[in-house]
Scaffold this active site. Structure first.
Site, PDB file in Angstrom:
ATOM      1  CE  LYS A  78      50.202 -13.797  40.626  1.00  9.85           C
ATOM      2  NZ  LYS A  78      50.940 -13.311  41.803  1.00  9.85           N
TER       3      LYS A  78
HETATM    4  C1  LIG Z   1      53.153 -11.858  35.947  1.00 12.53           C
HETATM    5  C2  LIG Z   1      53.721 -12.817  36.929  1.00 12.53           C
HETATM    6  N1  LIG Z   1      54.363 -13.902  36.489  1.00 12.53           N
HETATM    7  C3  LIG Z   1      54.886 -14.821  37.332  1.00 12.53           C
HETATM    8  C4  LIG Z   1      54.779 -14.654  38.694  1.00 12.53           C
HETATM    9  C5  LIG Z   1      55.401 -15.671  39.615  1.00 12.53           C
HETATM   10  O1  LIG Z   1      54.434 -16.328  40.392  1.00 12.53           O
HETATM   11  P1  LIG Z   1      54.858 -17.209  41.659  1.00 12.53           P
HETATM   12  O2  LIG Z   1      54.855 -16.280  42.840  1.00 12.53           O
HETATM   13  O3  LIG Z   1      53.786 -18.253  41.770  1.00 12.53           O
HETATM   14  O4  LIG Z   1      56.172 -17.777  41.393  1.00 12.53           O
HETATM   15  C6  LIG Z   1      54.125 -13.549  39.206  1.00 12.53           C
HETATM   16  C7  LIG Z   1      54.001 -13.359  40.655  1.00 12.53           C
HETATM   17  O5  LIG Z   1      53.479 -12.388  41.154  1.00 12.53           O
HETATM   18  C8  LIG Z   1      53.575 -12.606  38.306  1.00 12.53           C
HETATM   19  O6  LIG Z   1      52.947 -11.508  38.754  1.00 12.53           O
END
Ligand SMILES: Cc1ncc(COP(=O)(O)O)c(C=O)c1O
Length: 404
Positions: free
Chosen positions: A210
């Site tokens: 991210k």
């Molecule tokens: C659009 C989106 N939402 C939520 C998430 C979930 O993130 P996390 O890996 O921090 O749980 C991701 C992870 O890539 C994502 O791309």
């Protein structure tokens, strides 16, 4: 390039390569990841200090990180958790979503959204998105609102925030909660204000792919101190402390507290976020300048300078009908040139879990076309402009070879 920007900034000078030049002649042949964090020595040293202190579980650095995030969100309460997935799970609990409830969301998103709605024992209602911006189709949302609809979860896309005023007006008219999946867009601005500074519940991800990272981690921006207190209980076993020094549990909480080591990294990363975003923006500008293939791909929307958009990913839609090879073969050809790519995202409604709710191919045409044709090209704060030139040249080369 600001001091907070990547050390490689000095090597960002144009390579002079054109998209027609061979990839190897443009920017070298070193392995190029499609996403990568940028952790400098000061950040590593700060994390080391926390490790040496012996106080490594959630404590003072979590509080400081939350205070810094809250300042970033113009004073709204922010609480951090172990991932954005945990954040969406807890946000659904905060919004009292449960059995019998429907949550409207977009078929074009990451599995988190589907999984967490189903784990809350609610029903996901999938709608389509715009083919180019990939934002949820608000007219389709409105059409699917029924007596059991309780919430909307839109996923925000890099480079193209949807109309959040219209989204919130729709939610208010229908008394719906909104959980903004802002995993990809920390740093994007809407009407000049950062995502998270307004609205209902907003979730961020600090996964290494991210805009900023805590290794793993996430956050929820919530509405008021009461909601923040409920969130604290839900993220740590449901435990409430009683005046007599003992503890009680009334609601089943999870175990989602972020350790201090991660929070310390987050503090450093947040301070560098403007530099990371500026560098990502320069890389994206370069993609827009240099990316040219025959047959042509569908590119992301190119917004004006100073538009406030952040760029976590740069994904194109391949012209598969005009190609002799599959997407897999295209990606393999790039991988053979040392260039890693991703698929963001598969269609949620066509996953095995999604189909259990009655969906089938053809239900969400744009979501499905994106799922079939999308390729995410390398974009991260440790890249150089020469790396972008190399990717552009490689894509032009591979598509020229594989065009019909
Ligand atoms: C659009 C989106 N939402 C939520 C998430 C979930 O993130 P996390 O890996 O921090 O749980 C991701 C992870 O890539 C994502 O791309």
């Amino acid at each position: 390039m600001s001091a907070a920007g990547p050390p490689q900034g000095a090597s960002c000078a144009p390579s002079g390569g054109s998209a027609a030049a061979t990839a190897a002649s443009v920017g070298g042949t070193h392995p190029l990841k499609f996403a990568s964090p940028l952790l400098d020595e000061a950040t590593i040293a700060a994390a080391g200090d926390v490790l040496r202190s012996g106080h490594i579980a959630s404590g003072i650095f979590v509080e400081r990180f939350e205070a810094a995030l809250s300042e970033f969100c113009e004073g709204r309460p922010v609480r951090v958790l172990t991932s954005a997935t945990a954040a969406v799970e807890v946000a659904l609990q905060l919004a009292d979503i449960g059995p019998g409830d429907e949550v409207i969301t977009c078929g074009q998103s990451f599995f988190t959204v589907l999984n967490m709605i189903v784990r809350a024992r609610a029903t996901p209602v999938f709608v389509d998105c715009d083919l180019v911006t990939r934002n949820i189709d608000l007219a389709a949302v409105e059409a699917r609102i029924g007596p059991r609809t309780r919430a909307i979860i839109p996923t925000h896309w890099p480079g193209s925030l949807g109309d959040l005023d219209a989204l919130y007006a729709l939610a208010r008219r229908n008394a719906l909660r909104v959980i903004e999946d802002a995993a990809l867009v920390i740093g994007s601005r809407f009407n000049g204000r950062p995502v998270g500074a307004f609205g209902d519940l907003v979730t961020f991800s600090f996964h290494p792919n991210k805009n900023m990272t805590t290794i793993e981690g996430g956050a929820i921006v919530c509405n008021d101190p009461d909601e923040a207190r409920r969130l604290e209980v839900l993220r740590f076993h449901g435990i409430e402390r009683l005046p007599d020094g003992t503890r009680d549990v009334a609601v089943p909480g999870g175990k989602f507290n972020l350790p201090d080591v991660n929070a310390r990294i987050g503090i450093e990363q947040l301070a560098r976020l403007p530099g990371f975003l500026a560098h990502r923006r320069a890389l994206v500008d370069r993609y827009f300048e240099r990316f040219a293939t025959k047959p042509a791909c569908v590119l992301p929307p190119r917004a004006a300078d100073g538009d406030g958009q952040s760029w976590n990913m740069w994904s194109v839609l391949l012209p598969l009908r005009e190609m002799r090879v599959t997407r897999k073969a295209f990606r393999d050809a790039l991988a053979a040139r040392g260039i890693a790519t991703g698929v963001s995202y598969e269609a949620l409604h066509l996953s095995t879990l999604g189909r259990r709710f009655g969906y089938q191919r053809g239900d969400l045409p744009n979501t499905e076309r994106i799922a079939e044709c999308t390729v995410t090209l390398p974009l991260h704060a440790a890249m150089t402009l020469a790396d972008v030139d190399r990717v552009c040249a490689a894509c032009a080369e591979v598509l020229a070879e594989s065009g019909r």
